[in-house]
Design a protein around this motif. Structure first.
Motif, short mmCIF file in Angstrom:
data_model
loop_
_atom_site.label_atom_id
_atom_site.label_comp_id
_atom_site.label_asym_id
_atom_site.label_seq_id
_atom_site.Cartn_x
_atom_site.Cartn_y
_atom_site.Cartn_z
N GLU A 91 45.45 66.81 -7.64
CA GLU A 91 44.10 67.35 -7.76
C GLU A 91 43.81 68.41 -6.70
O GLU A 91 43.17 69.44 -6.99
CB GLU A 91 43.07 66.22 -7.66
CG GLU A 91 43.06 65.30 -8.87
CD GLU A 91 42.01 64.20 -8.75
OE1 GLU A 91 41.36 64.10 -7.69
OE2 GLU A 91 41.83 63.46 -9.74
N VAL A 92 44.29 68.18 -5.49
CA VAL A 92 44.08 69.17 -4.42
C VAL A 92 44.86 70.45 -4.73
O VAL A 92 44.35 71.56 -4.54
CB VAL A 92 44.49 68.59 -3.05
CG1 VAL A 92 44.48 69.67 -1.98
CG2 VAL A 92 43.54 67.46 -2.65
N ILE A 93 46.10 70.32 -5.22
CA ILE A 93 46.89 71.50 -5.57
C ILE A 93 46.20 72.30 -6.65
O ILE A 93 46.11 73.54 -6.58
CB ILE A 93 48.31 71.09 -6.00
CG1 ILE A 93 49.11 70.59 -4.79
CG2 ILE A 93 49.04 72.26 -6.66
CD1 ILE A 93 50.46 70.01 -5.14
N ASN A 94 45.68 71.62 -7.67
CA ASN A 94 44.96 72.32 -8.73
C ASN A 94 43.70 73.00 -8.19
O ASN A 94 43.34 74.10 -8.63
CB ASN A 94 44.59 71.35 -9.85
CG ASN A 94 45.78 70.94 -10.69
OD1 ASN A 94 46.79 71.64 -10.72
ND2 ASN A 94 45.69 69.82 -11.37
N THR A 95 43.04 72.35 -7.25
CA THR A 95 41.84 72.95 -6.65
C THR A 95 42.20 74.19 -5.84
O THR A 95 41.50 75.21 -5.90
CB THR A 95 41.12 71.92 -5.75
OG1 THR A 95 40.78 70.76 -6.52
CG2 THR A 95 39.85 72.50 -5.16
N VAL A 96 43.28 74.10 -5.07
CA VAL A 96 43.74 75.26 -4.30
C VAL A 96 44.06 76.42 -5.24
O VAL A 96 43.69 77.57 -4.99
CB VAL A 96 44.97 74.89 -3.44
CG1 VAL A 96 45.55 76.14 -2.79
CG2 VAL A 96 44.59 73.89 -2.37
N LEU A 97 44.74 76.12 -6.34
CA LEU A 97 45.09 77.16 -7.31
C LEU A 97 43.83 77.81 -7.90
O LEU A 97 43.74 79.03 -8.01
CB LEU A 97 45.92 76.57 -8.44
CG LEU A 97 47.44 76.50 -8.25
CD1 LEU A 97 48.08 75.81 -9.45
CD2 LEU A 97 48.02 77.89 -8.08
N PHE A 98 42.87 76.98 -8.27
CA PHE A 98 41.64 77.47 -8.89
C PHE A 98 40.88 78.39 -7.94
O PHE A 98 40.48 79.50 -8.30
CB PHE A 98 40.77 76.29 -9.31
CG PHE A 98 39.55 76.66 -10.09
CD1 PHE A 98 39.64 76.95 -11.45
CD2 PHE A 98 38.30 76.71 -9.49
CE1 PHE A 98 38.51 77.30 -12.18
CE2 PHE A 98 37.17 77.06 -10.20
CZ PHE A 98 37.27 77.36 -11.56
N VAL A 99 40.69 77.92 -6.71
CA VAL A 99 39.95 78.72 -5.73
C VAL A 99 40.74 79.96 -5.34
O VAL A 99 40.15 81.04 -5.12
CB VAL A 99 39.61 77.86 -4.49
CG1 VAL A 99 38.91 78.69 -3.43
CG2 VAL A 99 38.72 76.68 -4.89
N SER A 100 42.06 79.86 -5.26
CA SER A 100 42.89 81.03 -4.93
C SER A 100 42.73 82.11 -6.00
O SER A 100 42.67 83.31 -5.68
CB SER A 100 44.36 80.63 -4.81
OG SER A 100 44.55 79.75 -3.72
N GLY A 101 42.67 81.70 -7.26
CA GLY A 101 42.46 82.66 -8.33
C GLY A 101 41.13 83.38 -8.19
O GLY A 101 41.06 84.61 -8.33
N ILE A 102 40.08 82.63 -7.91
CA ILE A 102 38.75 83.23 -7.73
C ILE A 102 38.75 84.17 -6.53
O ILE A 102 38.26 85.31 -6.60
CB ILE A 102 37.68 82.14 -7.56
CG1 ILE A 102 37.55 81.32 -8.85
CG2 ILE A 102 36.34 82.75 -7.18
CD1 ILE A 102 36.62 80.12 -8.72
#
Length: 526
Positions: free
Chosen positions: A68-79
């Motif tokens: 979940e943290v990895i997916n969150t990092v990916l999501f925020v990195s994209g933004i």
């Protein structure tokens, strides 16, 4: 026909790097751009996986929380990448998780107040909330430094001589994540390094092609070939009786991400609960913010060179730092366990592919957001063995180092003042950072151990960064050594960058750094 005297003529100095296929403001066709964007996504996965893999287990989380943290990092990195490419520096940089924030995050994680939580998941959530609170407060300082022009004032005094050690050490400072990590599984990492060098450097010359597919997509070919090789070794049982550390590094089925990742889930703000705030945590995180600003500045300069853009005006650089602060604020709100910075490896990829297009990085941001939402698909790619990423880093970090060396064309290398500032700042940056890092690993604490633990962390964070120590030395020496001497301005290369000090002085600046939709009318750069 060239005369014989031309053989001994110096190479001409270039404000913009020649030989680039696509500069910042130009774009490849959409099919080619999509593949290049996917390649950038693959490259940034290494850091995205490594940092949560370090922090989450220590915070009390398991494979589910790590996914979940990895997916969150990916999501925020994209933004954050989209925001930086639209409204920040507008350079082709990927904004992702930063190692600068790991030490403050560990300081919070090992805080005595969390030992009372016996249930691991509860301890994970409480620790995450504390890290979120510290990031939110640190982001305010970050935004003030950028948007209020404080960073603009400082970088106005930056010259090619003082910038060269910064960019060089931004790449060299990450050496611990390159070959030492490759050596954890040398039978996978070393072939990956050799294949990448052969595909990107030798095959294009062998086939004598101006734009070789091997050079353009060498990273994708390397990852695909060596990942398949690692799958075969895993399936054949090559690591069944090996130590756990070897299995974790080499096997393709030990990450635990594929089974733990959800099929579909959109990360959202405050998903771990309301952030908690503590002064000592925030102060420690502010030190990491300063280090991230310094290292991101080095990455910005490298990206501008590989994107064949002119030097970044101080106002644009400060604007980018301000938007990086907004990125850290989003990190705190969403709960990524770490702050953001411009990723060095993706800047190196610009040099490897000779594609410095802004659009390519925006496409990469789309891949980050897509795979963060559809977690199972992203988890498959995130399970690539880390020694493969380390092999990529050996080449990509080296390209960033070369961008720093390229700045020396503007300096007088026959000046002993230049030799001293350049040599000393690089050496002291590496030496001090190595001392602080080794001391921490050997003794379990930093060399500065006063009664105020937050102060100890601040010193450890700042002096563990080779780029931060190096730029401090280079900047101080360049501004004070032989001050007022007539030759200093030319020896440092200041006269080459003076025309970029004010945004409107050079006509090329508008092409690379102007805000979209004519927003410069409302947010002018000075």
């Amino acid at each position: 026909m060239a005369t014989k005297s031309d053989d001994f003529a110096p190479f001409p100095i270039k404000d913009q790097l020649p030989g680039v296929e696509y500069c910042v403001s130009s774009s490849p066709n959409w099919p080619e751009g999509i593949v290049h964007g996917f390649q950038h996504y693959i490259v940034m996965l290494g850091t995205t996986v490594i940092i949560p893999s370090i922090l989450v287990p220590l915070m009390g989380g398991g494979d589910v929380e790590k996914a979940e943290v990895i997916n969150t990092v990916l999501f925020v990195s994209g933004i954050n990448t989209l925001l930086q490419s639209w409204f920040g520096t507008r350079l082709p940089v990927v904004i992702g998780a930063s190692y600068a924030y790991v030490i403050p995050a560990l300081y919070i994680t090992f805080s005595y107040r969390f030992t009372y939580y016996l249930q691991p998941h509860l301890r994970f959530k409480e620790t995450m909330r504390a890290i979120q609170g510290a990031l939110i407060i640190a982001s305010i300082i970050h935004m003030i430094i950028g948007f209020f022009g404080i960073w603009r004032i400082l970088v106005r005094f930056l010259t090619p001589l003082s910038a060269a050690p910064l960019v060089i050490l931004t790449g060299v400072g990450l050496v611990a994540f390159a070959f030492p990590q490759l050596a954890r599984c040398v039978e996978i990492g070393l072939p990956a390094l050799i294949i990448l060098i052969v595909l990107s450097q030798y095959l294009p010359h062998l086939f004598k092609s101006k734009r070789s597919i091997w050079e353009q997509f060498a990273v994708l070919f390397t990852v695909a070939i060596v990942w398949a090789y690692a799958e075969i070794l895993t399936a054949a049982g090559a690591y069944d009786k090996r130590p756990d550390n070897t299995q974790i590094s080499c096997r393709t089925d030990r990450s635990g991400l594929i089974s733990a990742a959800p099929w579909v889930k959109i990360p959202y703000p405050l998903q771990w609960g309301r952030p908690s705030f503590r002064g000592s945590d925030a102060v420690a995180m502010m030190a990491a913010t300063f280090v991230a600003i310094v290292e991101t500045t080095g990455t910005f300069i490298a990206a501008s060179r590989f994107g064949s853009a002119t030097h970044i005006p101080p106002s644009v650089l400060s604007r980018g730092i301000g938007w990086q602060g907004i990125g850290v604020l989003l990190d705190g709100l969403f709960g990524t366990a770490t702050g953001s910075a411009a990723l060095v490896e993706n800047a190196g990829l610009l040099g490897l592919t000779k594609v410095g297009s802004r659009r390519v990085v925006q496409i990469a941001a789309g891949f980050m957001i897509f795979f963060s939402i559809f977690g199972k698909f992203g988890a498959v790619l995130a399970s690539i063995p880390l020694p493969i990423f380390a092999a990529l880093y050996c080449v990509l970090f080296a390209y960033v180092v070369s961008a720093g060396l390229g700045l020396l064309q503007f300096c007088n290398l026959n000046s002993f003042r230049t030799k001293f500032i350049l040599g000393f700042s690089i050496f002291i940056g590496l030496s001090v950072a190595l001392y602080f890092t080794e001391y921490l690993f050997i003794s379990g604490r930093g060399p500065v151990h006063t009664r105020t633990s937050a102060f100890n962390v601040i010193m450890q964070v700042i002096f563990s960064s080779a780029a931060t120590v190096g730029i401090f030395a280079a900047f101080l020496l360049d501004c004070t050594h032989s001050y007022g001497h007539a030759s200093v301005r030319r020896d440092s290369g200041r006269h080459w960058w003076e025309k970029f000090t004010v945004y409107t002085t050079d006509t090329r600046t508008e092409e690379f750094y102007a805000l979209p939709y004519r927003l410069n009318r409302f947010f002018p750069s000075f």
